[in-house]
Design a protein around this motif. Sequence first.
Motif, PDB file in Angstrom:
ATOM      1  N   LYS A   8      -0.673  12.232 -18.617  1.00 10.46           N
ATOM      2  CA  LYS A   8      -0.202  13.915 -19.179  1.00 10.46           C
ATOM      3  C   LYS A   8      -0.133  13.980 -20.354  1.00 10.46           C
ATOM      4  CE  LYS A   8       2.559  18.222 -17.854  1.00 10.46           C
ATOM      5  NZ  LYS A   8       2.859  18.358 -16.805  1.00 10.46           N
ATOM      6  N   HIS A   9       1.203  12.889 -20.452  1.00  8.58           N
ATOM      7  CA  HIS A   9       1.849  12.849 -21.882  1.00  8.58           C
ATOM      8  C   HIS A   9       1.180  12.332 -22.749  1.00  8.58           C
ATOM      9  CE1 HIS A   9       5.674  15.034 -19.767  1.00  8.58           C
ATOM     10  NE2 HIS A   9       5.106  14.511 -18.894  1.00  8.58           N
ATOM     11  N   VAL A  10       0.001  11.810 -22.486  1.00  6.83           N
ATOM     12  CA  VAL A  10      -0.183  10.578 -23.759  1.00  6.83           C
ATOM     13  C   VAL A  10      -1.574  11.366 -24.190  1.00  6.83           C
ATOM     14  CG1 VAL A  10      -2.175   8.682 -24.334  1.00  6.83           C
ATOM     15  CG2 VAL A  10       0.463   8.417 -22.653  1.00  6.83           C
ATOM     16  N   LEU A  11      -1.953  12.377 -23.716  1.00  6.32           N
ATOM     17  CA  LEU A  11      -3.065  13.743 -24.324  1.00  6.32           C
ATOM     18  C   LEU A  11      -1.662  14.467 -24.609  1.00  6.32           C
ATOM     19  CD1 LEU A  11      -5.382  13.754 -20.608  1.00  6.32           C
ATOM     20  CD2 LEU A  11      -5.342  12.541 -23.000  1.00  6.32           C
ATOM     21  N   HIS A  12      -0.864  15.213 -23.976  1.00  9.02           N
ATOM     22  CA  HIS A  12      -0.302  16.103 -25.014  1.00  9.02           C
ATOM     23  C   HIS A  12       0.189  15.203 -26.208  1.00  9.02           C
ATOM     24  CE1 HIS A  12       2.339  19.291 -24.783  1.00  9.02           C
ATOM     25  NE2 HIS A  12       3.159  18.449 -25.533  1.00  9.02           N
ATOM     26  N   GLU A  13       0.850  14.292 -26.838  1.00  5.34           N
ATOM     27  CA  GLU A  13       0.694  13.636 -27.703  1.00  5.34           C
ATOM     28  C   GLU A  13       0.353  14.156 -28.515  1.00  5.34           C
ATOM     29  OE1 GLU A  13       3.963   9.939 -26.472  1.00  5.34           O
ATOM     30  OE2 GLU A  13       5.356  11.504 -25.796  1.00  5.34           O
ATOM     31  N   GLU A  14      -1.010  13.056 -27.817  1.00 10.97           N
ATOM     32  CA  GLU A  14      -2.449  12.662 -28.694  1.00 10.97           C
ATOM     33  C   GLU A  14      -2.115  14.565 -29.096  1.00 10.97           C
ATOM     34  OE1 GLU A  14      -5.383  10.791 -27.032  1.00 10.97           O
ATOM     35  OE2 GLU A  14      -4.235   9.096 -27.017  1.00 10.97           O
ATOM     36  N   ASN A  15      -2.839  15.260 -28.852  1.00 12.93           N
ATOM     37  CA  ASN A  15      -2.707  16.654 -28.986  1.00 12.93           C
ATOM     38  C   ASN A  15      -1.669  17.244 -30.074  1.00 12.93           C
ATOM     39  OD1 ASN A  15      -5.562  16.539 -27.374  1.00 12.93           O
ATOM     40  ND2 ASN A  15      -4.089  17.884 -25.780  1.00 12.93           N
TER      41      ASN A  15
ATOM     42  N   LEU B 213       0.928  -1.425   0.043  1.00  8.86           N
ATOM     43  CA  LEU B 213       0.018  -0.107  -0.273  1.00  8.86           C
ATOM     44  C   LEU B 213       1.108   1.223  -0.210  1.00  8.86           C
ATOM     45  CD1 LEU B 213      -3.129  -1.079   2.510  1.00  8.86           C
ATOM     46  CD2 LEU B 213      -3.332  -0.589   0.339  1.00  8.86           C
ATOM     47  N   THR B 214       2.003   1.510   0.606  1.00 10.76           N
ATOM     48  CA  THR B 214       2.274   2.261   0.425  1.00 10.76           C
ATOM     49  C   THR B 214       3.741   3.022  -0.859  1.00 10.76           C
ATOM     50  OG1 THR B 214       4.741   0.908   0.954  1.00 10.76           O
ATOM     51  CG2 THR B 214       4.026   2.030   2.661  1.00 10.76           C
ATOM     52  N   LEU B 215       3.407   2.138  -1.542  1.00  9.12           N
ATOM     53  CA  LEU B 215       3.773   2.063  -3.271  1.00  9.12           C
ATOM     54  C   LEU B 215       2.660   3.461  -4.144  1.00  9.12           C
ATOM     55  CD1 LEU B 215       5.500  -1.129  -4.093  1.00  9.12           C
ATOM     56  CD2 LEU B 215       6.310   0.936  -4.034  1.00  9.12           C
ATOM     57  N   ARG B 216       1.395   3.017  -3.140  1.00 11.62           N
ATOM     58  CA  ARG B 216       0.411   3.684  -4.070  1.00 11.62           C
ATOM     59  C   ARG B 216       0.372   4.445  -4.765  1.00 11.62           C
ATOM     60  NH1 ARG B 216      -5.314   6.003  -3.566  1.00 11.62           N
ATOM     61  NH2 ARG B 216      -6.807   5.382  -4.454  1.00 11.62           N
ATOM     62  N   PRO B 217       0.814   6.382  -3.292  1.00  8.19           N
ATOM     63  CA  PRO B 217       0.872   7.343  -3.956  1.00  8.19           C
ATOM     64  C   PRO B 217       2.175   7.451  -5.264  1.00  8.19           C
ATOM     65  CG  PRO B 217       1.298   7.165  -1.563  1.00  8.19           C
ATOM     66  CD  PRO B 217       0.980   5.523  -2.365  1.00  8.19           C
ATOM     67  N   ILE B 218       3.380   6.355  -4.969  1.00  5.28           N
ATOM     68  CA  ILE B 218       3.716   6.180  -6.297  1.00  5.28           C
ATOM     69  C   ILE B 218       3.742   5.836  -7.798  1.00  5.28           C
ATOM     70  CG2 ILE B 218       6.129   5.367  -7.192  1.00  5.28           C
ATOM     71  CD1 ILE B 218       6.932   5.168  -4.247  1.00  5.28           C
ATOM     72  N   ILE B 219       2.392   5.339  -7.593  1.00  2.00           N
ATOM     73  CA  ILE B 219       1.507   4.575  -8.800  1.00  2.00           C
ATOM     74  C   ILE B 219       0.813   5.141  -9.390  1.00  2.00           C
ATOM     75  CG2 ILE B 219      -0.180   2.452  -9.409  1.00  2.00           C
ATOM     76  CD1 ILE B 219       1.826   0.568  -7.119  1.00  2.00           C
ATOM     77  N   LEU B 220      -0.278   6.014  -8.152  1.00  2.00           N
ATOM     78  CA  LEU B 220      -1.062   7.043  -9.037  1.00  2.00           C
ATOM     79  C   LEU B 220      -0.210   8.674  -9.574  1.00  2.00           C
ATOM     80  CD1 LEU B 220      -3.409   7.562  -5.643  1.00  2.00           C
ATOM     81  CD2 LEU B 220      -3.780   6.901  -8.144  1.00  2.00           C
ATOM     82  N   SER B 221       0.698   8.690  -9.335  1.00  2.00           N
ATOM     83  CA  SER B 221       2.057   9.648  -9.996  1.00  2.00           C
ATOM     84  C   SER B 221       2.162   9.761 -10.840  1.00  2.00           C
ATOM     85  CB  SER B 221       3.350  10.440  -9.400  1.00  2.00           C
ATOM     86  OG  SER B 221       3.991  10.719  -9.327  1.00  2.00           O
ATOM     87  N   LEU B 222       2.535   8.570 -11.586  1.00  2.00           N
ATOM     88  CA  LEU B 222       2.813   7.172 -12.723  1.00  2.00           C
ATOM     89  C   LEU B 222       2.128   7.716 -13.255  1.00  2.00           C
ATOM     90  CD1 LEU B 222       5.367   4.537 -11.749  1.00  2.00           C
ATOM     91  CD2 LEU B 222       6.288   6.818 -12.524  1.00  2.00           C
ATOM     92  N   SER B 223       0.666   7.198 -13.173  1.00  2.00           N
ATOM     93  CA  SER B 223      -0.309   7.102 -14.128  1.00  2.00           C
ATOM     94  C   SER B 223      -0.798   8.430 -14.362  1.00  2.00           C
ATOM     95  CB  SER B 223      -1.047   6.785 -12.902  1.00  2.00           C
ATOM     96  OG  SER B 223      -2.623   6.744 -13.961  1.00  2.00           O
ATOM     97  N   GLU B 224      -1.121   9.301 -13.498  1.00  2.00           N
ATOM     98  CA  GLU B 224      -1.058  11.156 -13.960  1.00  2.00           C
ATOM     99  C   GLU B 224      -0.015  11.341 -14.658  1.00  2.00           C
ATOM    100  OE1 GLU B 224      -1.037  13.567 -10.393  1.00  2.00           O
ATOM    101  OE2 GLU B 224      -2.912  12.315  -9.652  1.00  2.00           O
ATOM    102  N   TRP B 225       0.908  11.219 -14.698  1.00  2.00           N
ATOM    103  CA  TRP B 225       2.322  11.339 -15.751  1.00  2.00           C
ATOM    104  C   TRP B 225       2.280  10.778 -16.913  1.00  2.00           C
ATOM    105  CZ3 TRP B 225       5.035   9.262 -19.012  1.00  2.00           C
ATOM    106  CH2 TRP B 225       6.789   9.838 -19.192  1.00  2.00           C
ATOM    107  N   GLY B 226       1.492   9.705 -17.108  1.00  2.00           N
ATOM    108  CA  GLY B 226       1.412   9.236 -18.023  1.00  2.00           C
ATOM    109  C   GLY B 226       0.806  10.109 -19.070  1.00  2.00           C
TER     110      GLY B 226
END
Length: 57
Positions: free
Chosen positions: A46-53, A31-44
Amino acid sequence: MKELEKDGIIHGKVFAEVPSWVEYSITEKGLTLRPIILSLSEWGLKHVLHEENDDAK
């Protein structure tokens, strides 16, 4: 899965039935990995949407 279990991230409970199966659950350590995984998800996202735009221009 075995590596995650070995590292204490998840716990596997084996059911000795036919066929046998395993039920996995996340540990307190996992469970201590949750913030890291959420942060990676947000980054992904953001960048996937940015690249698609950028590709749509």
